[in-house]
Design a protein around this motif. Structure first.
Motif, short mmCIF file in Angstrom:
data_model
loop_
_atom_site.label_atom_id
_atom_site.label_comp_id
_atom_site.label_asym_id
_atom_site.label_seq_id
_atom_site.Cartn_x
_atom_site.Cartn_y
_atom_site.Cartn_z
N SER A 1 25.33 18.65 26.39
CA SER A 1 26.76 18.88 26.58
C SER A 1 27.32 17.94 27.65
O SER A 1 28.40 17.35 27.48
CB SER A 1 26.99 20.34 26.99
OG SER A 1 28.33 20.57 27.27
N ALA A 2 26.58 17.77 28.74
CA ALA A 2 27.02 16.88 29.82
C ALA A 2 27.09 15.43 29.34
O ALA A 2 28.00 14.69 29.73
CB ALA A 2 26.08 17.00 31.02
N MET B 1 25.27 6.00 26.92
CA MET B 1 25.65 7.40 26.70
C MET B 1 25.44 7.81 25.25
O MET B 1 25.05 8.95 24.98
CB MET B 1 27.09 7.64 27.15
CG MET B 1 27.28 7.55 28.66
SD MET B 1 26.05 8.46 29.66
CE MET B 1 26.28 10.13 29.05
N GLN B 2 25.64 6.89 24.32
CA GLN B 2 25.36 7.22 22.92
C GLN B 2 23.87 7.54 22.76
O GLN B 2 23.49 8.49 22.09
CB GLN B 2 25.77 6.08 22.00
CG GLN B 2 25.53 6.41 20.54
CD GLN B 2 25.96 5.28 19.61
OE1 GLN B 2 26.22 4.16 20.03
NE2 GLN B 2 26.03 5.58 18.33
N TYR B 3 23.04 6.74 23.39
CA TYR B 3 21.60 6.98 23.38
C TYR B 3 21.29 8.34 24.01
O TYR B 3 20.54 9.14 23.45
CB TYR B 3 20.91 5.85 24.15
CG TYR B 3 19.41 5.99 24.22
CD1 TYR B 3 18.61 5.54 23.18
CD2 TYR B 3 18.79 6.54 25.33
CE1 TYR B 3 17.22 5.64 23.24
CE2 TYR B 3 17.41 6.65 25.41
CZ TYR B 3 16.64 6.20 24.36
OH TYR B 3 15.28 6.31 24.43
N ALA C 1 30.36 10.90 28.11
CA ALA C 1 30.72 9.85 27.14
C ALA C 1 32.22 9.88 26.86
O ALA C 1 32.85 8.82 26.73
CB ALA C 1 29.93 10.02 25.85
N ARG C 2 32.78 11.06 26.78
CA ARG C 2 34.23 11.19 26.51
C ARG C 2 35.04 10.61 27.65
O ARG C 2 36.03 9.90 27.44
CB ARG C 2 34.59 12.66 26.26
CG ARG C 2 36.05 12.86 25.92
CD ARG C 2 36.37 12.28 24.55
NE ARG C 2 37.80 12.40 24.31
CZ ARG C 2 38.53 11.46 23.78
NH1 ARG C 2 38.01 10.34 23.38
NH2 ARG C 2 39.83 11.64 23.60
N VAL C 3 34.65 10.89 28.90
CA VAL C 3 35.36 10.35 30.06
C VAL C 3 35.26 8.82 30.06
O VAL C 3 36.24 8.13 30.33
CB VAL C 3 34.82 10.96 31.38
CG1 VAL C 3 35.34 10.21 32.59
CG2 VAL C 3 35.18 12.43 31.46
N SER D 1 27.30 12.80 38.77
CA SER D 1 26.83 14.17 38.58
C SER D 1 25.82 14.24 37.42
O SER D 1 24.78 14.89 37.52
CB SER D 1 28.03 15.08 38.31
OG SER D 1 27.63 16.38 38.05
N TYR D 2 26.15 13.57 36.33
CA TYR D 2 25.25 13.53 35.18
C TYR D 2 23.91 12.89 35.54
O TYR D 2 22.84 13.41 35.21
CB TYR D 2 25.93 12.76 34.03
CG TYR D 2 25.04 12.59 32.82
CD1 TYR D 2 24.80 13.65 31.95
CD2 TYR D 2 24.44 11.37 32.54
CE1 TYR D 2 23.99 13.51 30.85
CE2 TYR D 2 23.62 11.21 31.44
CZ TYR D 2 23.40 12.28 30.60
OH TYR D 2 22.58 12.13 29.50
#
Length: 173
Positions: A86-87, A41-43, A92-94, A115-116
């Motif tokens: 944004s997604a 997700m960081q990538y 990443a936050r979740v 979903s992402y």
């Protein structure tokens, strides 16, 4: 010789592989590898917006000049780049909250990730089905050379010296 489209397609293939590793994590009945999810997700948060999408934007802007009617039909693809950024941050936050033990995040994480992944895969598929072929049809060899001369091709962080081992590890999981 690699063309700009070849580079973009190679980047899509890498992204598909990473997304597949994430899919494997949410499909798995075993322990979640939060480190893997965080790294992917960081990538996803940083690389596409900084390096991949600007290459596509160069092509799209030239298409707008050369074939405005045809390019206008793909305008939403550029808007999707912002939605994806944004997604990626939201996802990443979740994942981070779930890794910290937040039960609500752990419960919602699989759906959020799914979903992402669906959106990202749909986006890449449409680019490959509509955008890339249109660019290849409309733009001349000279225009491709001009575009390629404008691309500063930084090293993808997954292929850098310090992270090559992690890419290999992610791809093998």
């Amino acid at each position: 010789m690699f063309t700009l489209i070849d580079v973009l397609q190679r980047e899509h293939a890498t992204m598909r592989e990473l997304l597949s590793r994430v899919q494997d994590q949410i499909d798995s009945k075993g322990a979640t590898d939060y480190d893997l999810l965080r790294e992917v997700m960081q990538y996803c948060e940083h690389y596409p917006g900084a390096y991949h999408h600007p290459k596509e934007d160069l092509i799209y802007n030239l298409l707008l000049e050369e074939a405005p009617d045809k390019a206008a039909a793909l305008e939403d693809l550029t808007a999707e780049h912002m939605i994806m950024a944004s997604a990626a941050s939201d996802t990443a936050r979740v994942i981070e909250l779930a890794a910290e033990g937040d039960d609500a995040a752990k419960e919602s994480m699989p759906q959020k990730i799914a979903s992402y992944l669906r959106f990202y895969r749909m986006h890449m598929s449409r680019e490959e089905r509509e955008f890339f072929p249109l660019a290849l049809e409309v733009l001349s060899p000279e225009q491709w050379l001009m575009l390629e001369s404008q691309v500063v091709d930084p090293t993808d962080p997954l292929y850098g010296e310090k992270s090559a081992w992690r890419l290999q590890e992610m791809m093998e999981q």
